[in-house]
Design an enzyme around this catalytic site. Structure first.
Site, PDB file in Angstrom:
ATOM      1  N   GLU A 150       0.882  -1.156  -0.080  1.00  0.00           N
ATOM      2  CA  GLU A 150       0.181   0.394  -0.184  1.00  0.00           C
ATOM      3  C   GLU A 150       1.108   1.251   0.121  1.00  0.00           C
ATOM      4  O   GLU A 150       0.653   2.702  -0.014  1.00  0.00           O
ATOM      5  CB  GLU A 150      -0.806  -0.024   0.959  1.00  0.00           C
ATOM      6  CG  GLU A 150      -1.968  -1.464   1.227  1.00  0.00           C
ATOM      7  CD  GLU A 150      -2.809  -0.771   2.340  1.00  0.00           C
ATOM      8  OE1 GLU A 150      -2.898  -0.268   3.268  1.00  0.00           O
ATOM      9  OE2 GLU A 150      -4.028  -2.433   2.389  1.00  0.00           O
ATOM     10  N   ASN A 151       2.486   1.426  -0.489  1.00  0.00           N
ATOM     11  CA  ASN A 151       2.949   2.387   0.025  1.00  0.00           C
ATOM     12  C   ASN A 151       4.023   2.026  -0.737  1.00  0.00           C
ATOM     13  O   ASN A 151       5.098   0.595  -0.582  1.00  0.00           O
ATOM     14  CB  ASN A 151       3.709   2.739   1.283  1.00  0.00           C
ATOM     15  CG  ASN A 151       2.750   2.706   2.651  1.00  0.00           C
ATOM     16  OD1 ASN A 151       1.802   3.589   2.673  1.00  0.00           O
ATOM     17  ND2 ASN A 151       1.984   1.558   3.554  1.00  0.00           N
TER      18      ASN A 151
END
Length: 300
Positions: A150-151
């Site tokens: 997610e990052n």
């Protein structure tokens, strides 16, 4: 002539019914291990009439949770291994032939920081990831992987090549039999990275665990509309509906219409399954939503 017309009508109705339900699935998936060191696989009710996937959360390519540093594809186990051990995984699978187990990669955070996708190069990341995950999957007797980065410290194209080549390699060697991704709509980097991956390697990805609970509060009709939008984004993919069992940020909770939305999607022949975040939080409610979800999927 009347007999022929009646026969034709039955045939057309049968074809219509089949087409409306052709994309429905009895797949139920649940994340486990990210938030608790006491939750057990055996705690979760398992309906024998569904295909059931446990998803272990998480394996992360970082050093450790106290001093997290990226390790360029060298994955380590970050779940509690006493309750989610190889022996207990083997036991739950032996007792439930419909159960498979996958490992989810990365998640949102590690320690006090973010779990970043930070490859030094495509080749080195893929080589390390294939090696470390093959050892982990073999040791824990796992069946698949789930991608939940997610990052990012990379562009979408690098992410697509790294993850796509990883899945392709693990499938080619027979190490895994399925793979899934877990995107959400942030109108930014998350969707850009996963859509780049889907465009290049959607053919090797079996399931889309879309995090619909990341949306703001939705009505039933809005939830269904967003489901259709993401089905279009991930065209041809098996898209699952989702909710958080412990509350928190929630587009449509199980108590406010989630199951009604699922029944509407099922009536349209579009329900590719249901997944839940997460078993750790469901202990408080006695897994009542898991029971309802599986009953819905198992029903005709």
């Amino acid at each position: 002539m009347e007999f022929c017309n009646a026969t034709l009508l039955v045939t057309l109705l049968s074809l219509f019914f089949f087409s409306c339900n052709a994309d429905n699935s009895k797949l139920f998936r649940e994340y486990i291990g990210a938030e608790s060191d006491t939750v057990k696989l055996s705690d979760v009710p398992i309906n024998s009439e569904v295909e059931f996937h446990f998803i272990l959360a998480f394996a992360i390519d970082y050093t450790n949770d106290n001093h997290p540093l990226p390790t360029n594809g060298k994955f380590r186990v970050f779940w509690e291994t006493n309750q989610l051990s190889p022996a207990k995984i083997a036991s739950i699978k032996d007792r439930n032939p419909n159960v498979k187990v996958a490992v989810s990669l990365a998640g949102d955070s590690v320690g006090n920081g973010k779990a970043l996708f930070a490859p030094k190069s495509i080749n080195s990341w893929v080589q390390n990831a294939v090696s470390s995950l093959t050892s982990m999957i073999t040791h824990y007797n796992l069946d698949g992987i789930d991608v939940d980065y997610e990052n990012y410290k990379s562009d979408p194209e690098t992410f697509a090549e790294c993850i796509g080549q990883l899945i392709t390699s693990l499938k080619k060697t027979g190490t895994i039999s399925f793979a899934s991704i877990a995107p959400y709509e942030d109108y930014g980097p998350v969707q850009r990275h996963y859509l780049a991956l889907w465009r290049r390697y959607g053919h090797v990805i079996d399931y889309v665990n879309f995090q619909f609970y990341a949306y703001d509060k939705l009505s039933i009709s809005q939830y269904v509309q967003h489901f259709h939008e993401q089905a279009s984004n991930y065209g041809g993919g098996q898209l699952l509906a989702s909710f958080i069992s412990g509350g928190g940020y929630q587009a449509l909770s199980p108590d406010d219409g989630f199951f009604e939305a699922c029944n509407e999607l099922k009536g349209q022949g579009k329900l590719g399954g249901i997944f839940v975040w997460c078993a750790d939080e469901s202990t408080k409610s006695g897994f009542k939503y898991e029971t309802t979800s599986q009953a819905l999927l198992a029903s005709a």
